[in-house]
Design a protein around this motif. Structure first.
Motif, PDB file in Angstrom:
ATOM      1  N   LEU A  74       0.836  -1.203   0.000  1.00  0.00           N
ATOM      2  CA  LEU A  74       0.000   0.000   0.000  1.00  0.00           C
ATOM      3  C   LEU A  74       0.873   1.256   0.000  1.00  0.00           C
ATOM      4  O   LEU A  74       0.592   2.211  -0.722  1.00  0.00           O
ATOM      5  CB  LEU A  74      -0.948  -0.003   1.195  1.00  0.00           C
ATOM      6  N   ARG A  95       3.875   1.477  -1.228  1.00  0.00           N
ATOM      7  CA  ARG A  95       4.470   1.573  -2.573  1.00  0.00           C
ATOM      8  C   ARG A  95       3.463   2.144  -3.575  1.00  0.00           C
ATOM      9  O   ARG A  95       3.826   2.947  -4.427  1.00  0.00           O
ATOM     10  CB  ARG A  95       4.961   0.202  -3.031  1.00  0.00           C
ATOM     11  N   ILE A  96       2.198   1.747  -3.454  1.00  0.00           N
ATOM     12  CA  ILE A  96       1.159   2.287  -4.331  1.00  0.00           C
ATOM     13  C   ILE A  96       1.020   3.785  -4.086  1.00  0.00           C
ATOM     14  O   ILE A  96       0.950   4.575  -5.031  1.00  0.00           O
ATOM     15  CB  ILE A  96      -0.182   1.558  -4.105  1.00  0.00           C
ATOM     16  N   GLU A  97       0.984   4.186  -2.823  1.00  0.00           N
ATOM     17  CA  GLU A  97       0.863   5.611  -2.485  1.00  0.00           C
ATOM     18  C   GLU A  97       2.042   6.416  -3.023  1.00  0.00           C
ATOM     19  O   GLU A  97       1.891   7.569  -3.408  1.00  0.00           O
ATOM     20  CB  GLU A  97       0.773   5.788  -0.968  1.00  0.00           C
ATOM     21  N   GLY A 111       3.633   5.755  -5.711  1.00  0.00           N
ATOM     22  CA  GLY A 111       3.651   5.751  -7.172  1.00  0.00           C
ATOM     23  C   GLY A 111       4.657   4.784  -7.762  1.00  0.00           C
ATOM     24  O   GLY A 111       5.125   4.986  -8.879  1.00  0.00           O
ATOM     25  N   CYS A 140       4.095  -1.899  -9.039  1.00  0.00           N
ATOM     26  CA  CYS A 140       2.868  -2.446  -8.457  1.00  0.00           C
ATOM     27  C   CYS A 140       1.924  -2.895  -9.567  1.00  0.00           C
ATOM     28  O   CYS A 140       1.818  -2.240 -10.598  1.00  0.00           O
ATOM     29  CB  CYS A 140       2.168  -1.393  -7.602  1.00  0.00           C
ATOM     30  N   ILE A 150      -1.198  -3.237 -11.743  1.00  0.00           N
ATOM     31  CA  ILE A 150      -2.207  -2.221 -12.036  1.00  0.00           C
ATOM     32  C   ILE A 150      -3.577  -2.610 -11.475  1.00  0.00           C
ATOM     33  O   ILE A 150      -4.332  -1.759 -11.026  1.00  0.00           O
ATOM     34  CB  ILE A 150      -2.271  -1.922 -13.552  1.00  0.00           C
ATOM     35  N   THR A 173      -4.152  -4.212  -8.725  1.00  0.00           N
ATOM     36  CA  THR A 173      -4.127  -3.906  -7.293  1.00  0.00           C
ATOM     37  C   THR A 173      -4.310  -2.413  -7.064  1.00  0.00           C
ATOM     38  O   THR A 173      -5.029  -1.990  -6.159  1.00  0.00           O
ATOM     39  CB  THR A 173      -2.806  -4.391  -6.667  1.00  0.00           C
ATOM     40  N   VAL A 174      -3.683  -1.608  -7.899  1.00  0.00           N
ATOM     41  CA  VAL A 174      -3.826  -0.152  -7.789  1.00  0.00           C
ATOM     42  C   VAL A 174      -5.283   0.245  -8.005  1.00  0.00           C
ATOM     43  O   VAL A 174      -5.838   1.053  -7.255  1.00  0.00           O
ATOM     44  CB  VAL A 174      -2.903   0.569  -8.799  1.00  0.00           C
ATOM     45  N   VAL A 196      -7.374  -0.779  -4.907  1.00  0.00           N
ATOM     46  CA  VAL A 196      -7.156   0.124  -3.772  1.00  0.00           C
ATOM     47  C   VAL A 196      -7.851   1.459  -4.025  1.00  0.00           C
ATOM     48  O   VAL A 196      -8.456   2.036  -3.118  1.00  0.00           O
ATOM     49  CB  VAL A 196      -5.645   0.311  -3.503  1.00  0.00           C
ATOM     50  N   ALA A 197      -7.793   1.945  -5.249  1.00  0.00           N
ATOM     51  CA  ALA A 197      -8.469   3.205  -5.577  1.00  0.00           C
ATOM     52  C   ALA A 197      -9.977   3.077  -5.373  1.00  0.00           C
ATOM     53  O   ALA A 197     -10.618   3.985  -4.837  1.00  0.00           O
ATOM     54  CB  ALA A 197      -8.158   3.615  -7.008  1.00  0.00           C
TER      55      ALA A 197
END
Length: 81
Positions: free
Chosen positions: A17, A19-21, A23, A27, A29, A31-32, A35-36
């Motif tokens: 999470l 790492r996603i935050e 950018g 990660c 896509i 999963t991104v 999460v969004a």
């Protein structure tokens, strides 16, 4: 919603999470997107007016940014062997 809550609902670690935050392009896509959706962040908008406004806003921002971060090298190539 806490990061722990979001990570648990998405079935991912808090590290992923973070790492996603940040950018991180490594990660997945899917999963991104998941999460969004959990966080309520709209990634796509069907409203053409909103899309046009966002594109114009991005163009205005891009005109303020430099074309390149690094200056071109001024060194001459020494090809006399």
């Amino acid at each position: 919603m806490s990061t722990l809550n979001v990570a648990e609902r998405a079935g991912i670690s808090r590290g992923l999470l973070r790492r996603i935050e940040a950018g991180d392009p490594g990660c997945a896509i899917g999963t991104v997107f998941e999460v969004a959706a959990i966080a309520g962040v709209r990634l796509f908008d069907a409203d053409h007016v909103a899309i046009s406004q966002a594109i114009e806003s991005n163009r205005e921002v891009m005109t303020l940014l430099p074309k390149s971060i690094r200056a071109p090298r001024a060194e001459e190539v020494k090809d006399d062997f």
